[in-house]
Design a protein around this motif. Structure first.
Motif, mmCIF file in Angstrom:
data_model
loop_
_atom_site.group_PDB
_atom_site.id
_atom_site.type_symbol
_atom_site.label_atom_id
_atom_site.label_comp_id
_atom_site.label_asym_id
_atom_site.label_seq_id
_atom_site.Cartn_x
_atom_site.Cartn_y
_atom_site.Cartn_z
ATOM 1 N N GLY A 181 13.972 3.470 -3.969
ATOM 2 C CA GLY A 181 13.204 2.480 -4.746
ATOM 3 C C GLY A 181 11.902 2.064 -4.086
ATOM 4 O O GLY A 181 11.411 0.968 -4.333
ATOM 5 N N ASP A 182 11.333 2.937 -3.263
ATOM 6 C CA ASP A 182 10.111 2.549 -2.548
ATOM 7 C C ASP A 182 8.919 2.390 -3.478
ATOM 8 O O ASP A 182 8.720 3.191 -4.378
ATOM 9 N N SER A 183 8.125 1.380 -3.201
ATOM 10 C CA SER A 183 6.818 1.343 -3.866
ATOM 11 C C SER A 183 5.728 1.112 -2.829
ATOM 12 O O SER A 183 5.965 0.577 -1.742
ATOM 13 N N PHE A 184 4.554 1.567 -3.197
ATOM 14 C CA PHE A 184 3.345 1.383 -2.391
ATOM 15 C C PHE A 184 2.458 0.376 -3.115
ATOM 16 O O PHE A 184 2.472 0.306 -4.342
ATOM 17 N N GLY A 185 1.688 -0.362 -2.366
ATOM 18 C CA GLY A 185 0.660 -1.235 -2.941
ATOM 19 C C GLY A 185 -0.708 -0.620 -2.656
ATOM 20 O O GLY A 185 -1.132 -0.582 -1.502
ATOM 21 N N TRP A 186 -1.349 -0.138 -3.704
ATOM 22 C CA TRP A 186 -2.613 0.597 -3.539
ATOM 23 C C TRP A 186 -3.772 -0.237 -4.093
ATOM 24 O O TRP A 186 -3.713 -0.703 -5.235
ATOM 25 N N LEU A 187 -4.779 -0.418 -3.262
ATOM 26 C CA LEU A 187 -5.977 -1.154 -3.662
ATOM 27 C C LEU A 187 -7.125 -0.150 -3.760
ATOM 28 O O LEU A 187 -7.762 0.173 -2.747
ATOM 29 N N PRO A 188 -7.372 0.375 -4.970
ATOM 30 C CA PRO A 188 -8.357 1.463 -5.085
ATOM 31 C C PRO A 188 -9.775 1.012 -4.719
ATOM 32 O O PRO A 188 -10.546 1.813 -4.185
ATOM 33 N N GLY A 189 -10.087 -0.256 -4.972
ATOM 34 C CA GLY A 189 -11.441 -0.730 -4.663
ATOM 35 C C GLY A 189 -11.712 -0.722 -3.171
ATOM 36 O O GLY A 189 -12.782 -0.285 -2.717
#
Ligand SMILES: [Zn+2]
Ligand SMILES: [Zn+2]
Length: 335
Positions: A181-189
């Motif tokens: 159930g892993d998730s990543f937090g991605w900040l494209p800016g």
């Protein structure tokens, strides 16, 4: 230091003063708030002392989103540091996965008015392992004993975006890795990636709930995002090489165990080869920091099981340390 963090330095409390006392190029220190980008923060938790995970938070126009709920005591450690930087309400706390050091603090955030958020796999993993692990952990942790298990209630099957025009955080599930159930937090800016324990920076890999073969593929997907700054689940922040090194470590373990399996070596011979494999991995400067005396055997065993469906013969001294690892208290694992 960027303009935003400079302004916050002038107005915020002690935590920010400590954060600004160091050269901007210095990597995070345990317990110190680090400005990763404008209104984007990273905090390396006290793992060895308290079992805490790392935290990140992003200050949106109207609220704060926190990455990882931590243990209850970890949440209580970081909340004042967030509130020293902003008066905006903490609305969301993301569990990057179901482990206690990332999700057992959920109730603390709820009491602050936040909602725990996670990939649907986190709830599925909790159904698999809880409340057994919580009850085990409560025997040794007063903070867990005095709180309660709270599952995340805002769930996403694949991805969930937070975007107010100024900041954008994409929570993405990229496949099985450290857990299902892993998730990543991605900040494209800002090109910042929060990884949870799908990527750590040091000898902290726990493989009991994941799948190393799929983990390597999931890290490929994470690398494709093109992060400039990688904020791991444990260990200091780094650049994109942290993702590469984490992946290389697992590739090397798979290669070495795979070669023995191909050569028709049995479980006992592979068990006996653990020390040699450990030495070879430690000789590689890029990945030496991922090798731990306690972890290497479990990593070799996991790969062996994935390749053959078998277990390594149980060593005579498989004991309390192994059970603690199962309970996933990284801090104890290091001891
Ligand atoms: Zn974990
Ligand atoms: Zn962890």
């Amino acid at each position: 230091m960027c303009d935003v963090s400079r302004r916050e330095f002038l107005t915020a409390g002690a935590a920010a003063v400590a954060a600004s006392a160091k050269a901007p190029s210095a990597l995070a220190e345990i317990g110190r708030v680090e400005t990763v980008a404008g209104e984007v923060y990273f905090h390396e938790g006290d793992l060895t002392g308290k079992g805490h995970c790392n935290n990140g938070w992003i200050v949106f126009e109207d609220y704060v989103l926190v990455i990882d709920a931590n243990f209850p005591s970890g949440a209580l450690d970081v909340i004042p540091k967030i509130q020293a930087l902003t008066q905006k309400p903490i609305r969301f706390a993301v569990d990057t996965h179901h482990h206690g050091d990332h999700a057992y603090g959920n109730q603390v955030w709820v009491e602050k008015g936040a909602v725990p958020v996670a990939h649907t796999g986190v709830v599925e993993e909790m159904k698999r392992y809880e409340p057994g692990r919580w009850n085990d952990t409560a025997k040794t942790r007063a903070d867990v004993k005095s709180s309660r298990l709270k599952a995340p209630s805002v769930l996403f099957p694949k991805e969930l975006f937070f975007d107010d025009g100024k900041h954008r955080v994409e929570l993405v599930h990229l496949g099985v890795a450290h857990t299902h159930g892993d998730s990543f937090g991605w900040l494209p800016g800002e090109r910042v990636l929060f990884t949870g324990d799908a990527c750590v920076n040091g000898p902290y890999n726990f493989v009991g709930d994941g799948d190393i073969e799929q983990w390597i593929k999931t890290l490929d997907a994470a690398r494709k995002l093109g992060a400039k700054s990688v904020c791991p689940g444990h260990g200091p922040r780094g650049d994109a090489t942290v993702l590469e090194d984490q992946q290389l470590y697992f590739k090397q373990v798979r290669e070495k165990v795979g070669a023995l399996v191909t050569a028709k070596k049995g479980g006992r011979e592979i068990g006996d080869a653990v020390d040699r494999i450990r030495g070879e991995l430690e000789a590689n400067k890029r990945i030496a920091r991922y090798v731990s005396a306690g972890g290497i055997r479990s990593h070799v065993e996991k790969v062996f099981t994935e390749l053959t469906g078998q277990k390594l013969p149980v060593p005579a001294k498989k004991t309390a340390a192994e059970r603690r690892r199962h309970a996933h208290q990284h801090g104890l694992e290091l001891a």
